[in-house]
Design a protein around this motif. Structure first.
Motif, PDB file in Angstrom:
ATOM      1  N   LEU A   1      -1.870  12.705  -2.541  1.00 27.62           N
ATOM      2  CA  LEU A   1      -2.842  12.685  -1.442  1.00 27.62           C
ATOM      3  C   LEU A   1      -3.780  11.485  -1.556  1.00 27.62           C
ATOM      4  O   LEU A   1      -4.105  10.843  -0.548  1.00 27.62           O
ATOM      5  CB  LEU A   1      -3.645  13.989  -1.425  1.00 27.62           C
ATOM      6  CG  LEU A   1      -2.895  15.224  -0.917  1.00 27.62           C
ATOM      7  CD1 LEU A   1      -3.699  16.489  -1.204  1.00 27.62           C
ATOM      8  CD2 LEU A   1      -2.610  15.104   0.577  1.00 27.62           C
ATOM      9  N   ASN A   2      -4.216  11.179  -2.761  1.00 28.69           N
ATOM     10  CA  ASN A   2      -5.087  10.014  -2.946  1.00 28.69           C
ATOM     11  C   ASN A   2      -4.359   8.718  -2.583  1.00 28.69           C
ATOM     12  O   ASN A   2      -4.938   7.833  -1.928  1.00 28.69           O
ATOM     13  CB  ASN A   2      -5.585   9.950  -4.395  1.00 28.69           C
ATOM     14  CG  ASN A   2      -6.751  10.889  -4.655  1.00 28.69           C
ATOM     15  OD1 ASN A   2      -7.704  10.939  -3.881  1.00 28.69           O
ATOM     16  ND2 ASN A   2      -6.680  11.657  -5.737  1.00 28.69           N
ATOM     17  N   ALA A   3      -3.091   8.613  -3.001  1.00 22.49           N
ATOM     18  CA  ALA A   3      -2.322   7.412  -2.677  1.00 22.49           C
ATOM     19  C   ALA A   3      -2.060   7.314  -1.180  1.00 22.49           C
ATOM     20  O   ALA A   3      -2.121   6.224  -0.595  1.00 22.49           O
ATOM     21  CB  ALA A   3      -1.008   7.417  -3.449  1.00 22.49           C
TER      22      ALA A   3
ATOM     23  N   GLN B   1       4.459   8.438  -5.782  1.00 24.38           N
ATOM     24  CA  GLN B   1       3.778   9.669  -6.175  1.00 24.38           C
ATOM     25  C   GLN B   1       4.433  10.910  -5.576  1.00 24.38           C
ATOM     26  O   GLN B   1       4.348  11.993  -6.161  1.00 24.38           O
ATOM     27  CB  GLN B   1       2.303   9.621  -5.742  1.00 24.38           C
ATOM     28  CG  GLN B   1       1.428   8.668  -6.543  1.00 24.38           C
ATOM     29  CD  GLN B   1       1.284   9.101  -8.000  1.00 24.38           C
ATOM     30  OE1 GLN B   1       1.551  10.239  -8.365  1.00 24.38           O
ATOM     31  NE2 GLN B   1       0.859   8.163  -8.842  1.00 24.38           N
ATOM     32  N   LEU B   2       5.097  10.765  -4.435  1.00 23.20           N
ATOM     33  CA  LEU B   2       5.627  11.943  -3.750  1.00 23.20           C
ATOM     34  C   LEU B   2       6.654  12.703  -4.573  1.00 23.20           C
ATOM     35  O   LEU B   2       6.770  13.920  -4.439  1.00 23.20           O
ATOM     36  CB  LEU B   2       6.241  11.534  -2.403  1.00 23.20           C
ATOM     37  CG  LEU B   2       5.253  11.310  -1.252  1.00 23.20           C
ATOM     38  CD1 LEU B   2       6.001  10.826  -0.015  1.00 23.20           C
ATOM     39  CD2 LEU B   2       4.470  12.581  -0.938  1.00 23.20           C
ATOM     40  N   HIS B   3       7.426  11.981  -5.405  1.00 22.63           N
ATOM     41  CA  HIS B   3       8.450  12.699  -6.179  1.00 22.63           C
ATOM     42  C   HIS B   3       8.021  12.952  -7.618  1.00 22.63           C
ATOM     43  O   HIS B   3       8.843  13.290  -8.468  1.00 22.63           O
ATOM     44  CB  HIS B   3       9.793  11.952  -6.144  1.00 22.63           C
ATOM     45  CG  HIS B   3       9.733  10.526  -6.552  1.00 22.63           C
ATOM     46  ND1 HIS B   3       9.704  10.119  -7.851  1.00 22.63           N
ATOM     47  CD2 HIS B   3       9.690   9.396  -5.816  1.00 22.63           C
ATOM     48  CE1 HIS B   3       9.659   8.811  -7.920  1.00 22.63           C
ATOM     49  NE2 HIS B   3       9.643   8.339  -6.695  1.00 22.63           N
ATOM     50  N   THR B   4       6.715  12.827  -7.908  1.00 21.19           N
ATOM     51  CA  THR B   4       6.218  13.160  -9.247  1.00 21.19           C
ATOM     52  C   THR B   4       5.759  14.611  -9.329  1.00 21.19           C
ATOM     53  O   THR B   4       5.614  15.151 -10.431  1.00 21.19           O
ATOM     54  CB  THR B   4       5.038  12.255  -9.634  1.00 21.19           C
ATOM     55  OG1 THR B   4       3.933  12.510  -8.747  1.00 21.19           O
ATOM     56  CG2 THR B   4       5.438  10.789  -9.563  1.00 21.19           C
ATOM     57  N   GLY B   5       5.493  15.215  -8.154  1.00 18.03           N
ATOM     58  CA  GLY B   5       5.000  16.593  -8.141  1.00 18.03           C
ATOM     59  C   GLY B   5       3.498  16.699  -8.284  1.00 18.03           C
ATOM     60  O   GLY B   5       2.961  17.811  -8.255  1.00 18.03           O
TER      61      GLY B   5
ATOM     62  N   ASN C   1      -8.465  20.059   0.560  1.00 17.01           N
ATOM     63  CA  ASN C   1      -9.916  20.298   0.570  1.00 17.01           C
ATOM     64  C   ASN C   1     -10.612  19.523  -0.543  1.00 17.01           C
ATOM     65  O   ASN C   1     -11.697  18.961  -0.342  1.00 17.01           O
ATOM     66  CB  ASN C   1     -10.201  21.790   0.423  1.00 17.01           C
ATOM     67  CG  ASN C   1      -9.977  22.561   1.710  1.00 17.01           C
ATOM     68  OD1 ASN C   1     -10.135  22.016   2.789  1.00 17.01           O
ATOM     69  ND2 ASN C   1      -9.584  23.821   1.588  1.00 17.01           N
ATOM     70  N   GLY C   2      -9.973  19.488  -1.726  1.00 21.86           N
ATOM     71  CA  GLY C   2     -10.582  18.813  -2.844  1.00 21.86           C
ATOM     72  C   GLY C   2     -10.578  17.296  -2.706  1.00 21.86           C
ATOM     73  O   GLY C   2     -11.594  16.623  -2.936  1.00 21.86           O
TER      74      GLY C   2
ATOM     75  N   ALA D   1       0.823  -1.211   0.000  1.00 19.83           N
ATOM     76  CA  ALA D   1       0.000   0.000   0.000  1.00 19.83           C
ATOM     77  C   ALA D   1       0.853   1.256   0.000  1.00 19.83           C
ATOM     78  O   ALA D   1       0.466   2.289  -0.569  1.00 19.83           O
ATOM     79  CB  ALA D   1      -0.932  -0.013   1.215  1.00 19.83           C
ATOM     80  N   LEU D   2       2.025   1.199   0.630  1.00 21.05           N
ATOM     81  CA  LEU D   2       2.871   2.386   0.748  1.00 21.05           C
ATOM     82  C   LEU D   2       3.652   2.684  -0.526  1.00 21.05           C
ATOM     83  O   LEU D   2       3.964   3.847  -0.802  1.00 21.05           O
ATOM     84  CB  LEU D   2       3.863   2.210   1.908  1.00 21.05           C
ATOM     85  CG  LEU D   2       3.298   2.400   3.311  1.00 21.05           C
ATOM     86  CD1 LEU D   2       4.293   1.904   4.345  1.00 21.05           C
ATOM     87  CD2 LEU D   2       2.953   3.867   3.558  1.00 21.05           C
TER      88      LEU D   2
END
Length: 331
Positions: free
Chosen positions: A181-183, A171-175, A323-324, A164-165
């Motif tokens: 946030l979804n991941a 995703q963290l280093h894709t910008g 928020n989104g 899961a991680l």
């Protein structure tokens, strides 16, 4: 009210210094507690005899015992221990019929055949309970089998967390903040579920700071320790980046604001979202710390101190994305 008190408290109340009570009240209290103690004894004995009957039926035929049969053994052990505690508190003796039922289980338990399918059907809380039940009835040869099933269940939970991680780390280093946030939200649900399971498998009933640290070492440390050097460096840099720090700061600030707005009321919808945001921020900090240590171990260079997070420094763009993704209504 007396029935609701544990046996030890009943006995302590009965033994209280009579100087604190007028004589009539003390006599009445003693009579009431003695009556409650006898009622409790009868009720627990009846429960144990019924559970023992079910356990003996499960053990009466050669072959494996299914999950319901194992639960009957657990129930019988729990009621036996409760009865002994009640007797010890009130100085009561065990009914010969109860003793005979206990000895019959001890005699039959060596016939127990533990099958993996039955153990797999037990919940995370039931496995350590079964181990304790076997010990109560003097069966130590099968405790190791249950311990192995617990270890395998814990290892499976760790692998589930790692699976899961990984998307969240990628995703963290894709910008792409929304994708990150979804991941992270998806990973947090798995982490929360597994953490509860791990605590139950250890026989724990509540969480605490030590449990959080144990979970960090048990899940996050091996994730990075077993990672190749190049992806380890990539993830460590992303987790320690200013962008991730801003994300953590914003999640913490927004989570705390929502928690304050909910007043700590678990029925308030804002409470669950607050717990989620605070949990993700905590996970990111723990991941950064674990990746930092793994990289230092790999390179032999002492890891730099973890950055100081300041929840008051929130990023408007991150707030908008949070928020989104989490559909947080405006105040």
């Amino acid at each position: 009210m007396l029935h609701a008190l544990p046996s030890d408290d009943q006995a302590a109340l009965q033994a209280a210094d009579s100087a604190h009570w007028v004589a009539r009240s003390t006599d009445l209290l003693d009579t009431l507690i003695a009556d409650v103690a006898m009622q409790g004894q009868r009720h627990t004995q009846e429960g144990f005899l019924a559970a023992a009957h079910g356990a003996l039926l499960s053990l009466s035929h050669p072959g494996q015992v299914d999950a319901p049969g194992l639960r009957r053994i657990v129930d019988a052990a729990g009621l036996w221990k409760a009865l002994q505690k009640h007797h010890g508190a009130h100085g009561l003796s065990t009914d010969p019929q109860v003793t005979q039922a206990f000895e019959a289980i001890v005699h039959q338990l060596p016939r127990l055949v533990l099958h993996r399918a039955a153990l797999d059907d037990l919940s995370a809380a039931e496995l350590p309970a079964l181990s304790k039940a076997l010990t109560t009835f003097g069966n130590t040869q099968d405790v190791s089998t249950v311990a192995q099933a617990i270890d395998e269940r814990q290892a499976w939970g760790v692998r589930e967390c790692h699976e899961a991680l990984q998307p969240a780390l990628d995703q963290l280093h894709t910008g792409d903040l929304r994708a990150s946030l979804n991941a992270l939200a998806a990973a947090q649900k798995v982490l929360t579920k597994v953490k509860i399971q791990q605590e139950l498998l250890k026989g724990l009933n509540q969480t605490g700071a030590d449990d959080v640290r144990d979970f960090e070492y048990g899940v996050y440390e091996p994730l990075f320790a077993n990672m190749a050097t190049e992806p380890l460096q990539t993830h460590a840099q992303a987790l320690a980046s200013p962008a991730t720090q801003r994300l953590v700061e914003t999640l913490r600030g927004m989570g705390q604001d929502l928690w304050n707005a909910s007043g700590g009321d678990e029925t308030d919808p804002r409470f669950a979202t607050a717990e989620q945001l605070l949990g993700i921020s905590q996970t990111l900090m723990q991941l950064a710390d674990s990746a930092n240590r793994a990289q230092a171990t790999r390179t032999g260079v002492e890891a730099p101190a973890a950055p100081e997070y300041d929840a008051s420094q929130q990023d408007p763009d991150v707030r908008h994305a949070v928020n989104g993704v989490f559909q947080i209504p405006p105040n």
